[in-house]
Design an enzyme around this catalytic site. Structure first.
Site, PDB file in Angstrom:
ATOM      1  N   LYS A 273      88.141   0.633 -82.389  1.00  0.00           N
ATOM      2  CA  LYS A 273      89.106  -0.160 -81.515  1.00  0.00           C
ATOM      3  C   LYS A 273      88.682  -0.984 -80.500  1.00  0.00           C
ATOM      4  O   LYS A 273      87.780  -0.782 -79.726  1.00  0.00           O
ATOM      5  CB  LYS A 273      90.274   0.701 -80.944  1.00  0.00           C
ATOM      6  CG  LYS A 273      91.192  -0.015 -80.124  1.00  0.00           C
ATOM      7  CD  LYS A 273      92.081   1.130 -79.460  1.00  0.00           C
ATOM      8  CE  LYS A 273      92.174   0.846 -77.931  1.00  0.00           C
ATOM      9  NZ  LYS A 273      93.080   1.567 -77.197  1.00  0.00           N
TER      10      LYS A 273
ATOM     11  N   SER B 274     100.267   3.381 -84.023  1.00  0.00           N
ATOM     12  CA  SER B 274      98.971   3.786 -83.532  1.00  0.00           C
ATOM     13  C   SER B 274      99.248   4.120 -81.968  1.00  0.00           C
ATOM     14  O   SER B 274      98.971   3.080 -81.107  1.00  0.00           O
ATOM     15  CB  SER B 274      98.099   2.586 -83.358  1.00  0.00           C
ATOM     16  OG  SER B 274      96.730   3.048 -82.765  1.00  0.00           O
TER      17      SER B 274
ATOM     18  N   ASP C  92      92.125   7.684 -77.172  1.00  0.00           N
ATOM     19  CA  ASP C  92      90.755   7.235 -76.348  1.00  0.00           C
ATOM     20  C   ASP C  92      90.933   6.637 -75.081  1.00  0.00           C
ATOM     21  O   ASP C  92      90.284   5.695 -74.980  1.00  0.00           O
ATOM     22  CB  ASP C  92      90.708   6.055 -77.422  1.00  0.00           C
ATOM     23  CG  ASP C  92      91.720   4.835 -77.301  1.00  0.00           C
ATOM     24  OD1 ASP C  92      92.786   5.132 -77.315  1.00  0.00           O
ATOM     25  OD2 ASP C  92      91.448   3.815 -77.241  1.00  0.00           O
TER      26      ASP C  92
ATOM     27  N   GLU D  95      93.235  -5.419 -81.383  1.00  0.00           N
ATOM     28  CA  GLU D  95      94.272  -5.057 -80.547  1.00  0.00           C
ATOM     29  C   GLU D  95      94.630  -6.312 -79.605  1.00  0.00           C
ATOM     30  O   GLU D  95      94.143  -6.364 -78.398  1.00  0.00           O
ATOM     31  CB  GLU D  95      94.224  -3.780 -79.977  1.00  0.00           C
ATOM     32  CG  GLU D  95      95.316  -3.377 -79.173  1.00  0.00           C
ATOM     33  CD  GLU D  95      95.337  -2.059 -78.223  1.00  0.00           C
ATOM     34  OE1 GLU D  95      94.155  -1.428 -78.549  1.00  0.00           O
ATOM     35  OE2 GLU D  95      96.292  -1.641 -77.615  1.00  0.00           O
TER      36      GLU D  95
ATOM     37  N   ARG E 147      89.766  17.164 -69.355  1.00  0.00           N
ATOM     38  CA  ARG E 147      90.030  16.284 -70.253  1.00  0.00           C
ATOM     39  C   ARG E 147      89.682  17.146 -71.811  1.00  0.00           C
ATOM     40  O   ARG E 147      90.338  16.748 -72.733  1.00  0.00           O
ATOM     41  CB  ARG E 147      89.229  15.147 -70.077  1.00  0.00           C
ATOM     42  CG  ARG E 147      89.568  14.340 -69.137  1.00  0.00           C
ATOM     43  CD  ARG E 147      88.765  12.839 -68.993  1.00  0.00           C
ATOM     44  NE  ARG E 147      87.263  12.860 -68.647  1.00  0.00           N
ATOM     45  CZ  ARG E 147      86.510  12.820 -67.687  1.00  0.00           C
ATOM     46  NH1 ARG E 147      87.406  12.875 -66.479  1.00  0.00           N
ATOM     47  NH2 ARG E 147      85.273  13.170 -67.781  1.00  0.00           N
TER      48      ARG E 147
ATOM     49  N   TYR F 191      94.020   0.461 -70.211  1.00  0.00           N
ATOM     50  CA  TYR F 191      93.748   1.543 -71.052  1.00  0.00           C
ATOM     51  C   TYR F 191      92.260   1.972 -70.622  1.00  0.00           C
ATOM     52  O   TYR F 191      91.359   1.574 -70.476  1.00  0.00           O
ATOM     53  CB  TYR F 191      93.955   1.242 -72.389  1.00  0.00           C
ATOM     54  CG  TYR F 191      94.644   2.225 -73.221  1.00  0.00           C
ATOM     55  CD1 TYR F 191      94.032   3.181 -74.058  1.00  0.00           C
ATOM     56  CD2 TYR F 191      96.103   2.529 -73.078  1.00  0.00           C
ATOM     57  CE1 TYR F 191      94.664   4.268 -74.717  1.00  0.00           C
ATOM     58  CE2 TYR F 191      96.672   3.440 -73.463  1.00  0.00           C
ATOM     59  CZ  TYR F 191      96.194   4.340 -74.443  1.00  0.00           C
ATOM     60  OH  TYR F 191      96.782   5.242 -75.058  1.00  0.00           O
TER      61      TYR F 191
ATOM     62  N   LYS G  60      96.495  -4.145 -84.528  1.00  0.00           N
ATOM     63  CA  LYS G  60      97.317  -3.075 -83.546  1.00  0.00           C
ATOM     64  C   LYS G  60      98.051  -4.333 -82.626  1.00  0.00           C
ATOM     65  O   LYS G  60      97.488  -4.367 -81.612  1.00  0.00           O
ATOM     66  CB  LYS G  60      96.268  -2.249 -82.951  1.00  0.00           C
ATOM     67  CG  LYS G  60      97.049  -1.339 -81.760  1.00  0.00           C
ATOM     68  CD  LYS G  60      96.243  -0.083 -81.575  1.00  0.00           C
ATOM     69  CE  LYS G  60      96.706   0.814 -80.336  1.00  0.00           C
ATOM     70  NZ  LYS G  60      96.320   2.051 -80.417  1.00  0.00           N
TER      71      LYS G  60
HETATM   72  P1  13P Z   1     100.118   3.041 -76.156  1.00  0.00           P
HETATM   73  O1  13P Z   1     100.602   3.328 -77.398  1.00  0.00           O
HETATM   74  O2  13P Z   1     100.167   4.050 -74.911  1.00  0.00           O
HETATM   75  O3  13P Z   1     100.506   1.491 -75.580  1.00  0.00           O
HETATM   76  O4  13P Z   1      98.461   2.997 -76.318  1.00  0.00           O
HETATM   77  C1  13P Z   1      97.830   2.594 -77.390  1.00  0.00           C
HETATM   78  C2  13P Z   1      96.615   2.103 -77.149  1.00  0.00           C
HETATM   79  O5  13P Z   1      95.634   2.559 -77.638  1.00  0.00           O
HETATM   80  C3  13P Z   1      96.220   1.025 -76.456  1.00  0.00           C
HETATM   81  O6  13P Z   1      95.010   0.419 -76.318  1.00  0.00           O
END
Ligand code: 13P
Length: 397
Positions: free
Chosen positions: A181, A335, A34, A222, A56, A397, A264
């Protein structure tokens, strides 16, 4: 006085719990594919590929076209908005490709982090502000507001899904997503994380979770604590405990149905610049201890992010976590984003003739982590080779 999960029927709760269970069923974890357009720019730049929509798409196709070997390893794939509506070369929607093999489709719903005023460089996450709710109720006196809240619970909940989270969840559900997420970010330094950042981000995650569940979408929660810094394992564990305690207090305040959620978290590791090196068993003990002190057993599964660890480090740590000699009432799995994709991306480098080899690399990591989440991984030969780390300071991210 309201009651637990007031807006969810028994059937809705059952659906959420069953979805959560399927995503993390034995031997399975989540592929986090994602990355936002901005994050993909960084990933693709590392292998000399231009960050276009077509590149992508090509790259995601390499992951999604892996053969049946991944069916027992991957329970869910997290999509970015753009990817949810993309197709393979043969015009098959990516969502269909994933669902047809019994893998659940998830969607990143947060809109990234923004500065949190009054802190030392800390952030909160966009995507579920209470802007309109505030505007609506600002003119009311406190008793009026309470009365309004009592009689309009459902509409307020919908309104507070504002800047469209509620509407987006409804649409994503129609388009095939059954889980979501939302990532919040906390940093460790002498002064951070502040109480404000801990409380604000916990609240954001709880509001998001409550909105997702009303749409039959399992929220992945997360609260990522970054590995930036020279803090030791003990401090990492202490901060992880503080953050997770706040998260689950907020979940309770917001009546989130825990059995219909997945956590997460970061694994508890020392800061990236810490001079002390810790064994996988020490990392596992710190991680499981932190979880045992803070995460209710009702939570269906814990799927760790990889946080810039090398692929081997992440697998070896996950394996050690599953072999940690403490009682572990949750499913403990992966994850991973970078720790499932780094070799695939390096093998691809944007060349058509490398696509098969890249897919094989992804399958290899999926199989390794499938073993690791059952405590059966015996690889790890490259463990500790920091050259392979995909760590980036203040990773976004
Ligand atoms: P990483 O496993 O690369 O840390 O990323 C997981 C993720 O979804 C971060 O939001």
């Amino acid at each position: 006085m309201t009651h637990q999960s007031p807006t969810l029927s028994e059937a809705q709760k059952r659906e959420l719990h069953e979805t959560a269970l399927r995503i993390v069923s034995p031997g399975k974890g989540i592929l986090a594919a994602d990355e936002s357009v901005g994050s993909m720019a960084k990933r693709l730049a590392q292998v000399g590929v231009e960050n276009t929509e077509e590149n992508r798409r090509q790259y995601r196709q390499i992951l999604f076209s892996a053969d049946d070997r991944i069916n027992g390893c991957i329970g869910g794939v997290i999509f970015f908005h753009e990817t949810l509506y993309q197709h393979s070369d043969n015009s098959v929607p990516f969502v269909k490709m994933i669902r047809e093999r019994g893998i659940m489709v998830g969607i990143k719903v947060d809109k990234g982090v923004v500065p949190l005023a009054g802190t030392c460089g800390e952030t909160t996450t966009q995507g579920q502000t209470t802007k309109y709710y505030g505007l609506l109720l600002i003119s009311l006196t406190s008793p009026q507001r309470n009365a309004y809240y009592k009689t309009n619970y459902h509409s307020i909940v919908n309104l507070t899904g504002l800047d469209g989270l509620s509407e987006r969840c409804a649409q994503y559900k129609k388009d095939g997503a059954v889980f979501a997420k939302c990532r919040c970010v906390l940093k460790i330094s002498d002064a951070n994380p502040s109480q404000l950042a801990i409380a604000e981000n916990a609240n954001v995650l709880a509001r998001y979770s409550s909105i997702c569940q009303q749409h039959g979408i399992v929220p992945i929660i997360e609260p990522e604590i970054l590995p930036d810094g020279d803090h030791d394992l003990k401090r990492s564990q202490y901060i992880t405990e503080k953050v997770l305690t706040a998260v689950y207090k907020a979940m309770s305040d917001h009546h989130v149905y825990l059995e219909g959620t997945l956590l997460k978290p970061n694994m508890v590791t020392a800061g990236h610049s810490c001079s002390t090196k810790y064994s996988p068993e020490e990392v596992a003990m710190a991680t499981v201890t932190a979880l045992r002190r803070t995460v209710p057993p009702a939570v269906t599964g814990v799927a760790f992010l990889s946080g810039g660890q090398s692929e081997e480090e992440a697998s070896v740590h996950l394996n050690a976590i599953n072999n940690c000699p403490l009682a572990k009432p949750w499913i403990l799995t992966f994850s991973f984003g970078r720790a499932l994709q780094a070799s695939a991306l390096r093998a691809w480098r944007g060349h058509k003739e490398n696509e098969k080899a890249a897919t094989e690399q992804f399958i290899k990591r999926a199989e390794a982590n499938s073993l690791a989440c059952q405590g059966k991984y015996t690889g790890g030969d490259n463990y500790g080779e920091s050259g392979q780390r995909s760590y980036g300071s203040c990773h976004a991210y």
